[in-house]
Design a protein around this motif. Structure first.
Motif, mmCIF file in Angstrom:
data_model
loop_
_atom_site.group_PDB
_atom_site.id
_atom_site.type_symbol
_atom_site.label_atom_id
_atom_site.label_comp_id
_atom_site.label_asym_id
_atom_site.label_seq_id
_atom_site.Cartn_x
_atom_site.Cartn_y
_atom_site.Cartn_z
ATOM 1 N N ALA A 149 0.826 -1.208 0.000
ATOM 2 C CA ALA A 149 0.000 0.000 0.000
ATOM 3 C C ALA A 149 0.861 1.259 0.000
ATOM 4 N N ASP A 150 1.984 1.215 0.719
ATOM 5 C CA ASP A 150 2.898 2.355 0.731
ATOM 6 C C ASP A 150 3.495 2.603 -0.655
ATOM 7 N N LEU A 153 0.933 4.158 -2.759
ATOM 8 C CA LEU A 153 0.773 5.566 -2.391
ATOM 9 C C LEU A 153 1.894 6.407 -2.979
ATOM 10 N N ASP A 156 1.245 6.840 -6.627
ATOM 11 C CA ASP A 156 0.150 7.793 -6.849
ATOM 12 C C ASP A 156 0.601 9.226 -6.579
ATOM 13 N N GLU A 168 -5.439 16.376 -6.079
ATOM 14 C CA GLU A 168 -5.245 14.946 -5.856
ATOM 15 C C GLU A 168 -4.077 14.713 -4.898
ATOM 16 N N GLU A 171 -5.256 15.299 -1.428
ATOM 17 C CA GLU A 171 -6.111 14.208 -0.951
ATOM 18 C C GLU A 171 -5.278 12.991 -0.569
ATOM 19 N N LEU A 172 -4.242 12.711 -1.339
ATOM 20 C CA LEU A 172 -3.348 11.601 -1.008
ATOM 21 C C LEU A 172 -2.597 11.875 0.293
ATOM 22 N N GLU A 174 -3.752 13.548 2.765
ATOM 23 C CA GLU A 174 -4.714 13.304 3.832
ATOM 24 C C GLU A 174 -4.774 11.813 4.163
ATOM 25 N N GLU A 175 -4.668 10.996 3.132
ATOM 26 C CA GLU A 175 -4.663 9.534 3.325
ATOM 27 C C GLU A 175 -3.462 9.135 4.166
ATOM 28 N N SER A 177 0.514 7.929 5.521
ATOM 29 C CA SER A 177 1.091 6.665 5.962
ATOM 30 C C SER A 177 2.261 6.996 6.876
#
Length: 240
Positions: A149-150, A153, A156, A168, A171-172, A174-175, A177
């Protein structure tokens, strides 16, 4: 095989003092600026080479040999390899790390982050530059594994940044890690990169600072989150 992606030549000498096993790959790029939207590798690196020639008057052939070919090694990583990404927290290093993660996304390799975790909050933007071999060893000992997932990310984040999709990117951020400390601050800096650095430079010059070395030191104090080197700051001063 183990590979250590170092954030510039300045780290290599001290890294070698650690005797940490593995091959060195030096990231000499500055993806924080310039074109990076092409998807085909040849077109991508040709765009970067032309930008470097125009911006810094560096030879295109030398760029391909010293910069592009070095980072192209990431595309040859195998599933059973280990890759250690030695990158700092500021935007400059973050973007370079995002690029590296995007290149490793399909490799199946085990990827770790090595960060300057021993730095105080106050010195968080200083990076590895002032650290000696023993301190780099401590950073390596505190390495952290990137999950799948990292890595996604990071990929992205790279794609959002290179296409300047700033909403975008926010927003990433905010997600987030744990493997991406200070991501919110970095994304905010990216959203203001076309204006805020120039405003700071105008303020610094308005205070009577005229010598570039003095201007650069003051800029780093106020805007360490960008991680700009002297070449990037000089380019902004020239455009003012």
């Amino acid at each position: 095989m183990k590979y250590h992606v170092l954030p510039g030549d300045s780290t290599v000498e001290e890294f070698k003092k650690t005797k940490i096993d593995g091959e060195i790959i030096v990231c000499r790029e500055a993806f924080i600026v310039g074109p990076a939207t092409a998807d085909a590798p040849d077109e991508f690196w040709d765009d970067r080479a032309r930008f470097v020639l125009a911006e810094y008057a560096e030879d295109e052939i030398d760029f391909h040999e010293r910069v592009a070919d070095e980072l192209e090694k990431l595309t040859d990583i195998d599933d059973d390899d280990e890759v250690y990404l030695w990158f700092e927290y500021e935007l400059f290093c973050s973007v370079n790390m995002w690029f590296c993660l995007s290149q490793l996304a399909g490799s199946g390799a085990t990827v770790f982050r090595v960060e300057p975790a021993i730095l105080s909050e106050k010195d968080r933007w200083s990076g590895f530059g002032q650290l000696g071999g023993d301190e780099l060893q401590r950073c390596f000992d505190a390495r952290q594994l990137f999950s799948a997932a990292d890595i996604k990310l990071g990929t992205d984040l790279w794609n959002a940044y290179r296409h300047r999709k700033l909403q975008e990117l926010a927003e990433l951020a905010e997600e987030g890690s744990p493997r991406f400390p200070y991501l919110f601050e970095v994304a905010k800096a990216a959203s203001e990169m076309e204006t805020r650095p120039f405003e700071l430079l105008k303020d610094i010059k308005a205070e009577g600072k005229t010598e570039f070395d003095e201007i650069f030191r003051e800029f780093v104090k106020r805007a360490g989150v960008y991680g700009f080197g002297d070449l990037q700051v000089q380019g902004m001063v020239d455009r003012m």
